[in-house]
Write a protein that holds these residues in place. Sequence first.
Motif, PDB file in Angstrom:
ATOM      1  N   TYR A 125     -13.433   9.258   5.510  1.00 56.55           N
ATOM      2  CA  TYR A 125     -12.539   9.895   4.546  1.00 56.55           C
ATOM      3  C   TYR A 125     -13.263  10.981   3.756  1.00 56.55           C
ATOM      4  N   ARG A 152     -13.423  13.945   5.941  1.00 55.53           N
ATOM      5  CA  ARG A 152     -12.095  14.547   6.152  1.00 55.53           C
ATOM      6  C   ARG A 152     -11.682  15.364   4.937  1.00 55.53           C
ATOM      7  N   LEU A 173      -5.641   9.732  12.231  1.00 52.83           N
ATOM      8  CA  LEU A 173      -6.690   9.512  11.224  1.00 52.83           C
ATOM      9  C   LEU A 173      -6.123   8.857   9.964  1.00 52.83           C
ATOM     10  N   ILE A 174      -4.916   9.230   9.556  1.00 56.86           N
ATOM     11  CA  ILE A 174      -4.316   8.571   8.382  1.00 56.86           C
ATOM     12  C   ILE A 174      -3.981   7.116   8.727  1.00 56.86           C
ATOM     13  N   PHE A 206       1.045  13.572   1.313  1.00 59.71           N
ATOM     14  CA  PHE A 206       0.273  14.173   2.405  1.00 59.71           C
ATOM     15  C   PHE A 206       1.213  14.622   3.526  1.00 59.71           C
ATOM     16  N   SER A 236      -7.062   5.011   8.941  1.00 61.09           N
ATOM     17  CA  SER A 236      -7.697   4.884   7.626  1.00 61.09           C
ATOM     18  C   SER A 236      -6.975   3.819   6.794  1.00 61.09           C
ATOM     19  N   ILE A 237      -5.670   3.944   6.709  1.00 59.08           N
ATOM     20  CA  ILE A 237      -4.905   2.988   5.880  1.00 59.08           C
ATOM     21  C   ILE A 237      -4.951   1.596   6.510  1.00 59.08           C
ATOM     22  N   HIS A 253       0.838  -1.196   0.000  1.00 59.34           N
ATOM     23  CA  HIS A 253       0.000   0.000   0.000  1.00 59.34           C
ATOM     24  C   HIS A 253       0.874   1.247   0.000  1.00 59.34           C
ATOM     25  N   LYS A 258      -8.228  -0.590   6.423  1.00 56.74           N
ATOM     26  CA  LYS A 258      -8.486  -1.229   5.123  1.00 56.74           C
ATOM     27  C   LYS A 258      -7.567  -2.431   4.927  1.00 56.74           C
ATOM     28  N   SER A 262       0.931   5.471   0.616  1.00 51.09           N
ATOM     29  CA  SER A 262       0.145   6.535   1.249  1.00 51.09           C
ATOM     30  C   SER A 262      -0.286   7.568   0.206  1.00 51.09           C
TER      31      SER A 262
END
Length: 427
Positions: A164, A167, A178-179, A206, A182-183, A81, A186, A83
């Motif tokens: 998301y 946000r 929060l990042i 980001f 979120s990542i 993944h 998932k 970012s």
Amino acid sequence: MHPVEFIREKRDGKAHRPEAIEAWIRAIVRDEVPDYQVAAWLMAVFFQGMTREETFALTEAMAHSGEVLDLSQLGPTVDKHSSGGVGDKASLVVAPILAAAGAVVAKMSGRGLAHTGGTIDKLESIPGFRTELSKEEFFRLAREVGLVIAAQSADLAPADGKLYALRDVTATVESEPLIASSIMSKKLAAGARAIALDVKVGKGAFLKTLEAARSLAELMVEIGERAGRRVAAVLSQMDQPLGRAVGNAIEVQEAIRTLAGEGPEDLTELSLALAAEGLRLVGIPEERAREALESGAALAKFRQFVAAQGGDPRVVDEPERLSLAPGVAEVRANADGVVAELDAYRVGLAVLRLGGGREKKGEPIDHGVGVYLEKKIGDPVREGELLARVYHREKGLSEALALLRDAYQIGAGAEPPPLVLEVVRAP
Ligand code: URA
């Protein structure tokens, strides 16, 4: 707890109890909390932060807010993944390398977000390629090919979809807890045993500083390991785009050329670093990554994967079959010197303006538009020399050209910045 009490608790800098976080996420997914209260809470988290315990609880609650895939029957599954970056087609290179080296990649990917691209949009530029797969087909292809990439199902971590979207429109994206939640929610829901993360740092990412990226990477590695997964994070530079191609079809062309051993050095280096980490996490020797690339096994795996998902496998031998937009405009140097800067954010935005990304969720995109960067940081140039080629139709050309002209800074001298900055592994 009443929503107002819950928001007040965070506003005043107090820590939520894990059960309260779980109940809050459950209520959000059931549409029991209005957006304005969720938005107020997000802003409170943005300013007050979260403890590690709160972030773990939030990630778990989000991961379990929908379906959780069980890939344990498939063998040594590895997910990858990023970012989010510009020109970042590394998944298209890393995934076949991993699969050719003996790991299983059964992956859900996303679409482009703001100025950053998404793997699913890129794959859909291959004629016939299907990314909407039933669960049965997803598992069958994982078993038969060892590599399958599907569009992320709405049932996977639905809490992240809701958070998301809010946000994105309330300026609360750039928050570490929060990042991370979120990542990682998932990734936990998607079920792979091991996860190789690419955490981008710089103008097109980001996170703008190495310290911020390192801290996020350490947090995500810890979240994954606490949930029983093996996780490593490569921190990589995103001041300038990765590789030379930015767009959809044009990035697939570059990924295929990289699998054929003819790609740009930076993309090759980063893909090998990420693949090596992924293999190490499941106990496969890291050298297999390079072997899979150099022997052509990764390219053969990619061909098999494209055909298995309905795509035209001839594009793998002739990437020029992936059609680019017919208009070609040029950006040329306005001075002699060396490329000192190539702002990834502006390049990403240029492709967005051409129609290669979405200004609004759900919009159709133009897979054929894009940019090819003839010059990157550290390259010497003469006045009037070609810097970038722009593949376009009617939409957004003058704005894209202005963005690209601003993206390039020609100076007296510059070295290309180091690409792989650090690797964060579990202790
Ligand atoms: N990518 C994600 O999936 N979530 C974030 O919050 C940022 C990048």
